[in-house]
Design a protein around this motif. Sequence first.
Motif, PDB file in Angstrom:
ATOM      1  N   ALA A  50      10.781   8.272  25.098  1.00  0.00           N
ATOM      2  CA  ALA A  50      10.364   7.591  23.871  1.00  0.00           C
ATOM      3  C   ALA A  50      11.419   7.743  22.781  1.00  0.00           C
ATOM      4  O   ALA A  50      11.730   6.780  22.065  1.00  0.00           O
ATOM      5  CB  ALA A  50       9.012   8.135  23.405  1.00  0.00           C
ATOM      6  N   GLU A  51      11.987   8.931  22.660  1.00  0.00           N
ATOM      7  CA  GLU A  51      13.022   9.170  21.643  1.00  0.00           C
ATOM      8  C   GLU A  51      14.288   8.375  21.986  1.00  0.00           C
ATOM      9  O   GLU A  51      14.922   7.807  21.100  1.00  0.00           O
ATOM     10  CB  GLU A  51      13.328  10.664  21.543  1.00  0.00           C
ATOM     11  CG  GLU A  51      14.210  11.039  20.384  1.00  0.00           C
ATOM     12  CD  GLU A  51      13.553  10.882  19.020  1.00  0.00           C
ATOM     13  OE1 GLU A  51      14.306  10.889  18.015  1.00  0.00           O
ATOM     14  OE2 GLU A  51      12.317  10.758  18.931  1.00  0.00           O
ATOM     15  N   SER A  52      14.639   8.320  23.258  1.00  0.00           N
ATOM     16  CA  SER A  52      15.791   7.516  23.688  1.00  0.00           C
ATOM     17  C   SER A  52      15.603   6.057  23.329  1.00  0.00           C
ATOM     18  O   SER A  52      16.522   5.404  22.814  1.00  0.00           O
ATOM     19  CB  SER A  52      15.992   7.630  25.206  1.00  0.00           C
ATOM     20  OG  SER A  52      16.335   8.920  25.576  1.00  0.00           O
ATOM     21  N   ASN A  53      14.413   5.545  23.616  1.00  0.00           N
ATOM     22  CA  ASN A  53      14.117   4.152  23.290  1.00  0.00           C
ATOM     23  C   ASN A  53      14.174   3.911  21.788  1.00  0.00           C
ATOM     24  O   ASN A  53      14.672   2.881  21.333  1.00  0.00           O
ATOM     25  CB  ASN A  53      12.761   3.740  23.863  1.00  0.00           C
ATOM     26  CG  ASN A  53      12.814   3.567  25.367  1.00  0.00           C
ATOM     27  OD1 ASN A  53      13.807   3.107  25.917  1.00  0.00           O
ATOM     28  ND2 ASN A  53      11.742   3.959  26.042  1.00  0.00           N
ATOM     29  N   LYS A  54      13.674   4.866  21.004  1.00  0.00           N
ATOM     30  CA  LYS A  54      13.721   4.752  19.544  1.00  0.00           C
ATOM     31  C   LYS A  54      15.162   4.667  19.048  1.00  0.00           C
ATOM     32  O   LYS A  54      15.464   3.894  18.137  1.00  0.00           O
ATOM     33  CB  LYS A  54      13.009   5.966  18.931  1.00  0.00           C
ATOM     34  CG  LYS A  54      12.896   5.932  17.424  1.00  0.00           C
ATOM     35  CD  LYS A  54      12.076   7.108  16.929  1.00  0.00           C
ATOM     36  CE  LYS A  54      12.989   8.036  16.184  1.00  0.00           C
ATOM     37  NZ  LYS A  54      12.341   9.223  15.654  1.00  0.00           N
ATOM     38  N   ASP A 102      22.018  13.281  22.257  1.00  0.00           N
ATOM     39  CA  ASP A 102      21.562  14.043  23.421  1.00  0.00           C
ATOM     40  C   ASP A 102      20.663  15.197  22.974  1.00  0.00           C
ATOM     41  O   ASP A 102      19.587  15.418  23.532  1.00  0.00           O
ATOM     42  CB  ASP A 102      22.749  14.596  24.211  1.00  0.00           C
ATOM     43  CG  ASP A 102      23.571  13.543  24.927  1.00  0.00           C
ATOM     44  OD1 ASP A 102      23.218  12.346  24.888  1.00  0.00           O
ATOM     45  OD2 ASP A 102      24.591  13.931  25.533  1.00  0.00           O
ATOM     46  N   HIS A 103      21.102  15.941  21.969  1.00  0.00           N
ATOM     47  CA  HIS A 103      20.310  17.069  21.463  1.00  0.00           C
ATOM     48  C   HIS A 103      18.985  16.587  20.879  1.00  0.00           C
ATOM     49  O   HIS A 103      17.936  17.198  21.134  1.00  0.00           O
ATOM     50  CB  HIS A 103      21.108  17.862  20.424  1.00  0.00           C
ATOM     51  CG  HIS A 103      20.340  19.025  19.881  1.00  0.00           C
ATOM     52  ND1 HIS A 103      20.215  20.221  20.568  1.00  0.00           N
ATOM     53  CD2 HIS A 103      19.625  19.171  18.732  1.00  0.00           C
ATOM     54  CE1 HIS A 103      19.463  21.045  19.864  1.00  0.00           C
ATOM     55  NE2 HIS A 103      19.101  20.443  18.740  1.00  0.00           N
ATOM     56  N   GLN A 104      19.011  15.515  20.109  1.00  0.00           N
ATOM     57  CA  GLN A 104      17.795  14.990  19.490  1.00  0.00           C
ATOM     58  C   GLN A 104      16.774  14.581  20.557  1.00  0.00           C
ATOM     59  O   GLN A 104      15.582  14.861  20.419  1.00  0.00           O
ATOM     60  CB  GLN A 104      18.138  13.792  18.603  1.00  0.00           C
ATOM     61  CG  GLN A 104      16.945  13.194  17.873  1.00  0.00           C
ATOM     62  CD  GLN A 104      17.362  12.085  16.919  1.00  0.00           C
ATOM     63  OE1 GLN A 104      18.486  12.035  16.439  1.00  0.00           O
ATOM     64  NE2 GLN A 104      16.433  11.186  16.635  1.00  0.00           N
ATOM     65  N   VAL A 105      17.233  13.948  21.614  1.00  0.00           N
ATOM     66  CA  VAL A 105      16.336  13.513  22.690  1.00  0.00           C
ATOM     67  C   VAL A 105      15.799  14.728  23.448  1.00  0.00           C
ATOM     68  O   VAL A 105      14.606  14.793  23.763  1.00  0.00           O
ATOM     69  CB  VAL A 105      17.056  12.514  23.620  1.00  0.00           C
ATOM     70  CG1 VAL A 105      16.251  12.248  24.877  1.00  0.00           C
ATOM     71  CG2 VAL A 105      17.333  11.208  22.872  1.00  0.00           C
TER      72      VAL A 105
END
Length: 144
Positions: free
Chosen positions: A17-21, A121-124
Amino acid sequence: MHVSYEQAETAIAAALAESNKLGVQMCIAVVDSGADLKSFVRMNGAWVGSVDIAIKKAKTACFFGMNTGQIGQLSQPGGPLYGIEHSNGGLITFPGGIPIVDTDGILIGAIGVSGSSVENDHQVAKAGVDVIGLTDLPEHPWRT
């Protein structure tokens, strides 16, 4: 104790979901506390080279119980962990790997993400950990 399959899938879903965001394609790996792969996904369009990097980020975070970015800071020339990336069959020492720690402070696994900037990468990875574990890790002698 190991991260469960259900926890691993929950972490993967949150990371997706975070990647898509962010609009990025990632490889996302979750390992258990023995650093064995528990769950993995390669999003459509994610780089093939990121498969190995995501898995190694997860393993690195698990082996040492700290974020891969922290290990990277400690492994710079002159640092106390200089050269560590050559151990354990190859480690990744830049951001994108985060340990998964339960509410008792016990390491139960780790997540590794690769496919974009190390900040993304870290955020995801953090999004994946936040839904199942602690991101404020217990004190470790090597953490600063």
